[in-house]
Design a protein around this motif. Structure first.
Motif, PDB file in Angstrom:
ATOM      1  N   GLU A 165     -24.152  29.147 -12.797  1.00 27.57           N
ATOM      2  CA  GLU A 165     -22.765  29.541 -12.564  1.00 27.57           C
ATOM      3  C   GLU A 165     -22.447  29.563 -11.064  1.00 27.57           C
ATOM      4  OE1 GLU A 165     -20.782  33.910 -12.669  1.00 27.57           O
ATOM      5  OE2 GLU A 165     -21.709  33.258 -14.556  1.00 27.57           O
ATOM      6  N   GLU A 168     -22.425  25.912  -9.623  1.00 25.46           N
ATOM      7  CA  GLU A 168     -21.188  25.193  -9.919  1.00 25.46           C
ATOM      8  C   GLU A 168     -20.074  25.564  -8.950  1.00 25.46           C
ATOM      9  OE1 GLU A 168     -20.286  25.980 -13.971  1.00 25.46           O
ATOM     10  OE2 GLU A 168     -21.989  24.808 -14.750  1.00 25.46           O
ATOM     11  N   ALA A 169     -20.154  26.784  -8.411  1.00 29.33           N
ATOM     12  CA  ALA A 169     -19.149  27.226  -7.442  1.00 29.33           C
ATOM     13  C   ALA A 169     -19.454  26.722  -6.037  1.00 29.33           C
ATOM     14  CB  ALA A 169     -19.068  28.747  -7.439  1.00 29.33           C
ATOM     15  N   ARG A 174     -19.109  30.816  -1.950  1.00 29.25           N
ATOM     16  CA  ARG A 174     -17.903  30.351  -2.636  1.00 29.25           C
ATOM     17  C   ARG A 174     -17.742  30.945  -4.033  1.00 29.25           C
ATOM     18  NH1 ARG A 174     -17.738  23.845  -1.248  1.00 29.25           N
ATOM     19  NH2 ARG A 174     -17.658  24.073   1.037  1.00 29.25           N
ATOM     20  N   TRP A 175     -18.802  31.498  -4.550  1.00 33.26           N
ATOM     21  CA  TRP A 175     -18.794  32.027  -5.916  1.00 33.26           C
ATOM     22  C   TRP A 175     -17.975  33.308  -6.003  1.00 33.26           C
ATOM     23  CZ3 TRP A 175     -21.859  36.556  -7.209  1.00 33.26           C
ATOM     24  CH2 TRP A 175     -21.898  36.855  -8.584  1.00 33.26           C
ATOM     25  N   GLN A 176     -17.181  33.433  -7.059  1.00 33.17           N
ATOM     26  CA  GLN A 176     -16.407  34.645  -7.307  1.00 33.17           C
ATOM     27  C   GLN A 176     -16.740  35.139  -8.713  1.00 33.17           C
ATOM     28  OE1 GLN A 176     -14.644  36.282  -5.154  1.00 33.17           O
ATOM     29  NE2 GLN A 176     -14.650  34.750  -3.513  1.00 33.17           N
TER      30      GLN A 176
END
Length: 260
Positions: A165, A168-169, A174-176
């Motif tokens: 997960e 992919e970000a 950048r991941w939220q």
């Protein structure tokens, strides 16, 4: 905010935590059963001098299949003394039993960190391999301002599905995460805390983290892009084993600002 050691945790939340930690247990230990969590937690205190405590203490935590004496035998203490002769070490027996029953953070605080402060140490670093590396991160997350630095070697920080997960970000920066987090979701909670290293407004202990090049726990390339300086990312040839752990430990000791 979810935590894996909160006292009086509701039944549903305790069940979720137990199931998650059982999954980590299988990954790190296989079929071996965890040892009972003793009170107080055993700790092997290894001062650099008999004249009294120095300024800095390194609290080291072994992996899921190791005991404190293994850390001494494999040379981790000698390497610290060679490069930082005035820095003391204690090896805490923070094994999987404490994580599984939810007492890890409370016991480490009561049996190691608070006695260290009482002895006069002004700077405390946490270090560990595998399970101990994960424990170092989890404790620092739960105790803002208590810890000055971290050396996490091959820590478990997330399952394949969770890290996919994040991949992919485009990385943690950048991941939220979808909020609110589910009860017991300590993996996304830990990753969210690591994400704070990219925000100068959020205070974090200095962090050195690394994996062997063939470690089964090594996350995807670029996970920490935008979060940590390049010289804080450690690597060494090998898998989830002593050779890369020892090589990265030497590198970390060369880079970390440990004051005697």
């Amino acid at each position: 905010m979810p935590t894996i050691t909160t006292a009086h945790t509701p039944l549903r939340r305790r069940t979720a935590l137990w199931l998650l930690m059982t999954g980590v247990l299988v990954l790190l230990v296989g079929c071996a059963l965890p040892r009972p969590a003793k009170v107080p937690m055993d700790a092997l205190w290894l001062p650099a001098s008999s004249s009294g405590p120095g300024h800095t203490l390194v609290v080291f935590m072994p992996g899921s299949q190791e005991v404190p004496q293994d850390i001494v035998r494999e040379g981790f203490v000698n390497q610290l003394r060679w490069r930082h002769p005035g820095v003391d070490m204690v090896v805490a027996d923070a094994h999987m039993g404490y994580f599984r029953n939810g007492s890890f953070e409370a016991r480490l605080r009561a049996d190691v960190i608070e006695p260290a402060r009482a002895r006069g140490y002004r700077s405390i670093w946490l270090a560990g391999i595998s399970l101990g590396g994960m424990g170092s991160l989890l404790y620092a997350k739960s105790a803002p301002g208590e810890i000055d630095g971290l050396i996490a070697l091959a820590p478990f920080i997330g399952s394949y599905s969770v890290l996919s997960e994040v991949a992919e970000a485009g990385g943690i920066a950048r991941w939220q995460p979808a909020l609110p987090l589910q009860p017991g979701d300590f993996q996304r909670d830990l990753l969210r805390w690591l994400k704070g290293y990219g925000d100068p407004a959020q205070a974090r202990p200095e962090l050195y983290i690394g994996y062997g090049t063939r470690d089964r726990l090594e996350p995807f390339p670029g996970l920490f892009d935008g979060l940590l300086p390049a010289d804080h990312l450690l690597s060494a040839p090998g898998g989830h084993d002593w050779a890369p752990w020892k090589a990265m430990w030497v590198d970390a000791l060369e880079r970390a600002p440990l004051r005697p």
